[in-house]
Motif scaffolding. Structure first.
Motif, PDB file in Angstrom:
ATOM      1  N   ARG A   1      -0.442  -8.378   7.948  1.00 29.41           N
ATOM      2  CA  ARG A   1      -0.496  -6.876   7.678  1.00 29.41           C
ATOM      3  C   ARG A   1       0.370  -5.843   8.450  1.00 29.41           C
ATOM      4  O   ARG A   1       0.387  -5.969   9.373  1.00 29.41           O
ATOM      5  CB  ARG A   1      -1.833  -6.281   7.832  1.00 29.41           C
ATOM      6  CG  ARG A   1      -2.581  -7.236   6.868  1.00 29.41           C
ATOM      7  CD  ARG A   1      -3.918  -5.914   6.839  1.00 29.41           C
ATOM      8  NE  ARG A   1      -4.636  -6.748   8.213  1.00 29.41           N
ATOM      9  CZ  ARG A   1      -6.094  -6.163   8.915  1.00 29.41           C
ATOM     10  NH1 ARG A   1      -6.121  -5.495   8.151  1.00 29.41           N
ATOM     11  NH2 ARG A   1      -6.202  -6.660  10.050  1.00 29.41           N
ATOM     12  N   ILE A   2       1.327  -5.211   8.035  1.00 29.19           N
ATOM     13  CA  ILE A   2       2.499  -4.128   8.903  1.00 29.19           C
ATOM     14  C   ILE A   2       2.486  -2.962   8.471  1.00 29.19           C
ATOM     15  O   ILE A   2       2.657  -3.007   7.073  1.00 29.19           O
ATOM     16  CB  ILE A   2       3.618  -5.419   8.818  1.00 29.19           C
ATOM     17  CG1 ILE A   2       4.172  -6.395   8.916  1.00 29.19           C
ATOM     18  CG2 ILE A   2       5.279  -4.266   9.444  1.00 29.19           C
ATOM     19  CD1 ILE A   2       5.392  -6.976   9.067  1.00 29.19           C
ATOM     20  N   VAL A   3       2.244  -2.358   8.816  1.00 28.93           N
ATOM     21  CA  VAL A   3       2.164  -0.615   8.638  1.00 28.93           C
ATOM     22  C   VAL A   3       3.740  -0.217   8.876  1.00 28.93           C
ATOM     23  O   VAL A   3       3.970  -0.685   9.986  1.00 28.93           O
ATOM     24  CB  VAL A   3       1.116   0.034   9.384  1.00 28.93           C
ATOM     25  CG1 VAL A   3       1.319   0.024  11.005  1.00 28.93           C
ATOM     26  CG2 VAL A   3       0.912   1.810   9.269  1.00 28.93           C
TER      27      VAL A   3
ATOM     28  N   LEU B   1       2.325  -4.758   3.510  1.00 28.29           N
ATOM     29  CA  LEU B   1       3.105  -3.424   3.983  1.00 28.29           C
ATOM     30  C   LEU B   1       2.700  -2.096   3.732  1.00 28.29           C
ATOM     31  O   LEU B   1       2.703  -2.635   2.336  1.00 28.29           O
ATOM     32  CB  LEU B   1       4.780  -3.591   3.382  1.00 28.29           C
ATOM     33  CG  LEU B   1       5.322  -4.905   4.011  1.00 28.29           C
ATOM     34  CD1 LEU B   1       6.534  -4.574   3.776  1.00 28.29           C
ATOM     35  CD2 LEU B   1       5.319  -5.341   5.185  1.00 28.29           C
ATOM     36  N   ALA B   2       2.609  -1.330   4.630  1.00 35.46           N
ATOM     37  CA  ALA B   2       1.555   0.108   4.135  1.00 35.46           C
ATOM     38  C   ALA B   2       2.693   0.853   4.401  1.00 35.46           C
ATOM     39  O   ALA B   2       3.487   0.754   5.190  1.00 35.46           O
ATOM     40  CB  ALA B   2       0.624   0.174   5.400  1.00 35.46           C
ATOM     41  N   PHE B   3       3.280   2.340   3.706  1.00 37.78           N
ATOM     42  CA  PHE B   3       4.058   2.758   3.478  1.00 37.78           C
ATOM     43  C   PHE B   3       3.071   4.014   3.485  1.00 37.78           C
ATOM     44  O   PHE B   3       2.410   5.183   2.752  1.00 37.78           O
ATOM     45  CB  PHE B   3       4.842   3.490   2.476  1.00 37.78           C
ATOM     46  CG  PHE B   3       5.881   1.828   2.002  1.00 37.78           C
ATOM     47  CD1 PHE B   3       6.674   1.541   3.271  1.00 37.78           C
ATOM     48  CD2 PHE B   3       4.826   0.599   1.436  1.00 37.78           C
ATOM     49  CE1 PHE B   3       7.412   0.288   2.978  1.00 37.78           C
ATOM     50  CE2 PHE B   3       5.759  -0.275   1.627  1.00 37.78           C
ATOM     51  CZ  PHE B   3       6.989  -0.699   2.304  1.00 37.78           C
TER      52      PHE B   3
ATOM     53  N   LEU C   1       0.830  -0.711  -0.099  1.00 39.24           N
ATOM     54  CA  LEU C   1      -0.002  -0.280   0.000  1.00 39.24           C
ATOM     55  C   LEU C   1       0.952   1.087   0.273  1.00 39.24           C
ATOM     56  O   LEU C   1       1.441   1.523   1.027  1.00 39.24           O
ATOM     57  CB  LEU C   1      -0.683  -0.003   1.447  1.00 39.24           C
ATOM     58  CG  LEU C   1      -1.718  -1.253   1.578  1.00 39.24           C
ATOM     59  CD1 LEU C   1      -2.844  -1.169   2.690  1.00 39.24           C
ATOM     60  CD2 LEU C   1      -2.365  -1.668   0.089  1.00 39.24           C
ATOM     61  N   LEU C   2       0.745   2.100  -1.609  1.00 43.95           N
ATOM     62  CA  LEU C   2       1.926   2.759  -1.793  1.00 43.95           C
ATOM     63  C   LEU C   2       0.778   4.136  -1.941  1.00 43.95           C
ATOM     64  O   LEU C   2       0.663   4.397  -2.466  1.00 43.95           O
ATOM     65  CB  LEU C   2       2.698   3.244  -3.051  1.00 43.95           C
ATOM     66  CG  LEU C   2       4.726   3.752  -2.610  1.00 43.95           C
ATOM     67  CD1 LEU C   2       5.196   2.508  -1.959  1.00 43.95           C
ATOM     68  CD2 LEU C   2       4.983   2.766  -3.889  1.00 43.95           C
ATOM     69  N   SER C   3       1.138   4.766  -0.087  1.00 43.43           N
ATOM     70  CA  SER C   3       0.895   6.401  -0.095  1.00 43.43           C
ATOM     71  C   SER C   3       1.233   6.970  -1.621  1.00 43.43           C
ATOM     72  O   SER C   3       2.725   7.466  -1.425  1.00 43.43           O
ATOM     73  CB  SER C   3       0.458   7.331   1.112  1.00 43.43           C
ATOM     74  OG  SER C   3       0.362   6.589   1.978  1.00 43.43           O
TER      75      SER C   3
END
Length: 252
Positions: free
Chosen positions: A161-163, A203-205, A78-80
């Motif tokens: 799920r890792i932020v 992964l969330a960025f 998940l790429l902001s």
């Protein structure tokens, strides 16, 4: 000598084709010729392909034997959305490394003009991902999804799920992932009854400026694990590339 790999635009039985600029690159830049052999990814497998016809904007192949390929773990990013030149760099390199899916995310700190322009960039991002995947000899390019609001992307994501967060210093990403399981101390209580294999990770960025506290709290409330890449402050594209390499190495 290792054969170059191409991802087919068209597949029908034992025939495949590259079309448009994809074909022109092979014909004009790489001087492709009839009879030359390449590895051709069909979407289902990779097969040996022999050029049978070269025309303007089209190259056709006869497909032969299936080329064995190794299974790859499923890593979603998940790429902001951030500045497009840097985001393109991140998409290209994460595609080379082996990301399976990239979801551009509209976060609270995403610049308004970038969020508005992002839907028109998806086709270019897909093109870059495809080129990078061929360069890296991947069987398939990552899926590049249309831009999504954070809440939608957050709840639609699966696996472990890792932020990633600059404020999180208690758990390093490399310590949060082991071969088949998330480190026990990092598993949310609700997940202890059915731990998720680390063969599927999201992964969330955050964007430039990072997550807002409200967003970070939403991640935690949804059962995401918070982790860090270290004490240094990385650019958004650097963080995405570094985390992708760390995660895929731990999953392999």
């Amino acid at each position: 000598m290792t054969r170059r790999r191409w991802i087919a635009d068209e597949v029908s039985g034992n025939r495949a084709a590259l079309v448009g600029s994809h074909a022109d690159h092979l014909a004009r830049v790489l001087r492709g010729r009839i009879g030359q052999e390449f590895d051709i990814s069909t979407g289902e497998n990779v097969r040996r392909g022999r050029i049978t016809n070269i025309a303007e904007g089209r190259i056709e192949f006869d497909l032969g034997e299936i080329i064995p390929t190794s299974a790859t773990p499923t890593l979603t990013l998940l790429l902001s959305i951030f500045k497009f030149d840097r985001m393109e760099w991140a998409i290209e390199k994460c595609s080379e490394l082996g990301a399976a899916r990239i979801v551009p995310v509209i976060a609270q700190r995403t610049e308004v003009h970038l969020a508005a322009a992002a839907p028109k960039r998806v086709e270019r991002w897909q093109h870059l991902a495809r080129q990078a995947s061929e360069q890296a000899r991947r069987a398939q390019p990552p899926e590049i999804s249309p831009p999504a609001r954070l809440k939608d992307a957050m709840t639609a994501s699966g696996g472990v799920r890792i932020v990633l967060a600059e404020s999180e210093h208690g758990l390093m990403l490399k310590d949060a992932i082991v071969k088949d399981m998330i480190v026990k101390d990092a598993i949310p209580r609700a997940a202890l009854q059915s731990p998720v294999p680390a063969s599927e990770i999201t992964l969330a960025f955050g964007p430039e400026g990072g997550w807002t506290q409200t967003e970070f709290n939403l991640f935690l409330q949804a059962g995401w694990i918070a982790a860090s890449l270290g004490s240094t402050i990385l650019r958004a594209e650097t963080a995405a590339i570094a985390a992708t390499a760390v995660a895929l190495a731990a999953m392999s």
